[in-house]
Motif scaffolding. Structure first.
Motif, PDB file in Angstrom:
ATOM      1  N   UNK A   1       0.811  -1.209   0.000  1.00 59.05           N
ATOM      2  CA  UNK A   1       0.000   0.000   0.000  1.00 59.05           C
ATOM      3  C   UNK A   1       0.846   1.261   0.000  1.00 59.05           C
ATOM      4  N   UNK A   2       0.248   2.416  -0.052  1.00 61.10           N
ATOM      5  CA  UNK A   2       0.971   3.685  -0.113  1.00 61.10           C
ATOM      6  C   UNK A   2       1.754   3.894   1.159  1.00 61.10           C
ATOM      7  N   UNK A   3       3.028   4.252   1.016  1.00 58.56           N
ATOM      8  CA  UNK A   3       3.837   4.507   2.208  1.00 58.56           C
ATOM      9  C   UNK A   3       4.446   3.261   2.790  1.00 58.56           C
ATOM     10  N   UNK A   4       4.432   2.151   2.031  1.00 60.82           N
ATOM     11  CA  UNK A   4       4.910   0.899   2.584  1.00 60.82           C
ATOM     12  C   UNK A   4       6.422   0.831   2.657  1.00 60.82           C
ATOM     13  N   UNK A   5       7.104   1.480   1.695  1.00 60.45           N
ATOM     14  CA  UNK A   5       8.552   1.270   1.568  1.00 60.45           C
ATOM     15  C   UNK A   5       9.297   2.534   1.963  1.00 60.45           C
TER      16      UNK A   5
END
Lengths: 486, 316
Positions: free
Chosen positions: A88-92
């Motif tokens: 999802x967004x902001x995972x990495x």
């Protein structure tokens, strides 16, 4: 409250990223009372020099999922696509390590800025086509709220490649491949060439290929700043430092056929801060080598090439520094507004720069006359001896010209086959390459960034299949040779 | 840290004092209501010899400057002791305005997402306007499909040997041209239309197009101009006046249009030097009449051509 601030200072665990890496200054200093607090603490506690609350905003974080070595256009492109394709967004968490924030020796900004689809390898044509698409829609890809739109100053004037009798057959084959992939290229005879561009001397030219659309040149600095701005807004961290060491561990594993392989995994990257002996060990899961002309040195740090020659372990990354000169001259009687990016059969090239009859150009030296890449000094005799004579022969108006300025830049030259290296290393399993493009890295950067991001996130190439660009070809000997490299 | 604690204690002490004053006034008011009412009529705020209660009452109705000095410090920092700020906050419209701004600021990411959504909707609207009409193309041919596309955008079309077809003020147009499947389109007036790079697909199929007017099109840029080369054999008139995104870099790829006889490149705000650009385009297209900025525009006057100042003393 005193105890709480002491705890925060001593163990950076609870905050996760450390005190100082909060953007825009430390969290605690919101009302400017930090210095008074520090004085109070020092007066209460005994001892001399101990400063419990020090600023660490210049240090990279203690851990990051992906560390990208090199903050040029390829590194930033990989960072952009990693953040765009992650689920999802902001995972990495991504960290970009760049040792020169002024980009004074980076190949990106010293580049002439051309983009073309006239290659002979189909993958190169596909990479270039996608990159042109990216540049055309750059304000949809790299839009940041409240910032002005980007103007990369694209000149859609096309590339004109000239071929002598010997190269005419190769050129025809290349154009067939390019048209199959979707490039808009047309072949011209010397007669048609004289009609269209009366300032060309077609002596010795048997065939010419002219790119009608999607080819030209643009401003690489604008692309770099646009990527940097967007990537910062997506949450990628930047660090001004140099990678000096990789801490890795090895495992002896058996392949399916029973032979034993020593697989290495990088655990930590030591980032040394500029003009200091201080370094920060950054724990990482994946390292992307996008260091451009210095990728060979970074690969050596990871132990790539340490082994008996002739084995996969002993295969080095064949990317090295090569210096290239670019000259800017003024010729009042020179070709007009319609001048494309012209490439002579001898390897000399030039293009129009602006509206004032100024032209940029140069030539690739042969293996014997390669200049010393230790510095970026320009050799003006090279222009007199190697660049000017073929130019004056091809365009008679260039017999009277005046050189206004010149500069030198580096190619991340792949000595094996002058094409890029993309994808993971077979033995150092978490190092990915995005380098070695030998002069056409800028024009393929958006597409290569996407390919590396797909490889990191999915494990295989999804949109453009770059399996022929993997590292393993250096060991197996399968060259991806390109004809017509400047 | 400690100055804040000191301020906190000072403020709480002050609040205590105010509270005790209020309590005392209430008690005294209960005791002597009539005296307080008489005192209000007096003009002097803190007059000599007046009752202590009246002074305290006036202190509350006209709070002294020191109260205002404390409140902003607290509003800027944490909102821990909110009671005090509410006591001294100004009433009325200013409070309502501030609370709307506060409401929006508390929901920063939602506002950002909303702005993002509205921007994307705008972009998709332009995209929708430029979609290709493949079913019309298959059934009636490329000329009719191109004409339909232009008329839908709000432009005008002229078939060979016929009159101009324009949509009326409400955007409606007659579908009589659907039977003109074999008649080529000669002129297209797409002035002010939202045609972009994708939309040019429909125009490029009109192989016998002679006249193309793209005046004041907001989405026509250098990339679109590089796409016009398939019309080179027929295009004789092109007008780009007033397009905000066209620059001299796009004009450089007009040299493919070797049949061009009239070119209008006036009022292009993105062109850096209009006079010089016009000269260079005239050189590039020798058989074309170029309408554009005057070549003398933007030239700086030399020292001998400076306008004489007749008001001052005449030079010898």
């Amino acid at each position: 409250m005193l105890r709480r601030t002491l705890l925060l200072g001593l163990c950076r665990g609870p905050l996760g990223r450390g005190l100082g890496t909060h953007r825009g200054g430390s969290i605690l200093d919101r009302d400017g009372k930090m210095s008074e607090i520090k004085k109070k603490i020092q007066s209460i506690l005994p001892g001399g020099d101990w400063n419990p609350l020090y600023d660490t905003s210049y240090l990279p974080p203690e851990g990051s999922d992906v560390v990208i070595v090199g903050g040029g256009v390829l590194g930033l492109s990989v960072a952009y696509w990693l953040k765009k394709l992650e689920k999802p967004r902001g995972a990495i968490r991504v960290l970009v390590v760049e040792r020169d924030h002024t980009y004074s020796r980076a190949s990106t900004v010293l580049s002439v800025g051309g983009i073309r689809q006239q290659f002979s390898v189909p993958e190169n044509v596909q990479l270039s086509l996608f990159s042109v698409d990216f540049l055309r829609n750059i304000n949809e890809y790299l839009a940041v709220a409240d910032d002005p739109p980007l103007d990369i100053q694209f000149n859609p004037s096309g590339y004109l490649l000239l071929a002598s009798e010997k190269g005419a057959a190769i050129m025809e084959n290349n154009v067939k491949v390019q048209r199959q992939e979707g490039a808009k290229v047309c072949l011209m005879s010397p007669e048609q060439l004289r009609n269209k561009f009366p300032w060309i001397n077609t002596e010795g030219v048997a065939l010419a290929s002219y790119g009608m659309e999607h080819e030209g040149w643009f401003d690489p600095w604008c692309l770099l700043q646009g990527l940097r701005r967007k990537v910062q807004s997506m949450g990628v961290l930047f660090c001004r430092g140099e990678v000096t060491r990789f801490v890795s561990s090895s495992n002896l594993m058996k392949t399916a056929s029973g032979e034993e392989v020593n697989l290495k995994r990088i655990h930590e990257v030591h980032v040394k801060i500029d003009q200091s002996l201080e370094y920060q060990p950054v724990e990482c899961a994946i390292v992307v080598n996008a260091a451009g002309a210095w990728s060979g040195q970074v690969a050596e740090l990871a132990g790539i090439g340490n082994g008996p020659p002739g084995t996969l372990q002993g295969t080095k990354l064949p990317v090295e520094l090569r210096k290239r000169y670019v000259y800017l001259w003024h010729c009042p009687q020179g070709p007009g507004l319609e001048t494309p990016f012209v490439i002579d059969p001898s390897g000399t090239y030039f293009r129009r720069e602006g509206l004032g009859h100024n032209y940029l150009g140069g030539c690739s030296p042969t293996e014997e006359e390669e200049p010393d890449p230790g510095n970026l000094e320009v050799d003006h005799d090279f222009f007199q001896d190697r660049v000017w004579p073929p130019l004056a022969q091809r365009v008679p108006a260039f017999e009277t010209l005046k050189v206004r300025s010149a500069w030198a830049g580096y190619y991340d030259y792949n000595t094996f086959d002058q094409n890029g290296v993309v994808g993971p290393h077979p033995l150092v399993i978490n190092m990915y390459f995005a380098t070695g493009f030998s002069g056409h890295g800028l024009q393929q950067a958006p597409a290569v960034g996407r390919a590396v991001a797909e490889m990191v996130l999915e494990g295989h190439f999804q949109t453009i299949n770059l399996s022929s660009f993997l590292f393993s070809r250096f060991y197996s000997g399968e060259k991806v040779q390109e004809h017509n490299i400047i | 840290m400690s100055p804040q604690i000191e301020a906190c204690s000072a403020v709480s002490a002050f609040r205590v004092s105010v509270n005790t004053q209020e309590a005392r006034i209430k008690r005294q008011q209960k005791a002597s209501p009539t005296k307080a009412r008489d005192g209000i009529a007096d003009t002097h705020p803190l007059g000599v010899g007046k009752d202590r209660t009246l002074q305290a009452q006036r202190l509350l109705s006209h709070p002294p400057q020191s109260l205002h000095l404390v409140a902003p410090v607290w509003n800027g920092g944490t909102r821990g002791i909110g009671g005090l700020s509410r006591v001294v906050a100004p009433e009325g419209n200013q409070k309502k305005g501030r609370s709307l701004l506060q409401f929006l600021a508390d929901r920063f990411y939602d506002v950002e997402a909303l702005r993002d959504h509205l921007l994307r909707k705008q972009v998709s609207k332009v995209h929708q306007k430029n979609r290709p009409f493949n079913h019309i193309n298959q059934r009636y041919g490329p000329y009719v499909a191109g004409a339909y596309f232009i008329l839908k955008q709000g432009g005008a079309v002229r078939f060979q040997g016929r009159e101009w077809i324009r949509p009326n003020q409400r955007g409606h147009f007659s579908l009589d041209f659907l039977k003109l499947q074999a008649v080529p389109v000669e002129a297209v007036d797409a002035s002010g239309c939202a045609i972009n790079y994708q939309g040019l697909d429909s125009l490029l199929a009109l192989k016998e197009l002679q006249s193309l007017w793209l005046q004041r099109c907001p989405h026509v840029d250098d990339w679109c101009l590089s796409r016009l080369h398939p019309l080179a054999s027929s295009l004789q008139e092109l007008s780009l006046a007033g397009c905000p995104r066209v620059s001299e870099r796009g004009l450089a790829c007009l040299h493919h249009l070797w049949n061009l006889r009239r070119l209008d490149i006036s009022d292009l705000p993105a062109v850096s030097s209009p006079g010089l650009t016009r000269i260079l385009v005239e050189e590039m297209l020798p058989s074309c009449e170029v309408l554009g900025a005057d070549w003398a525009q933007g030239l700086k006057l030399g020292p001998e051509e400076q306008p004489r100042d007749t008001a001052g003393p005449t030079p010898a």
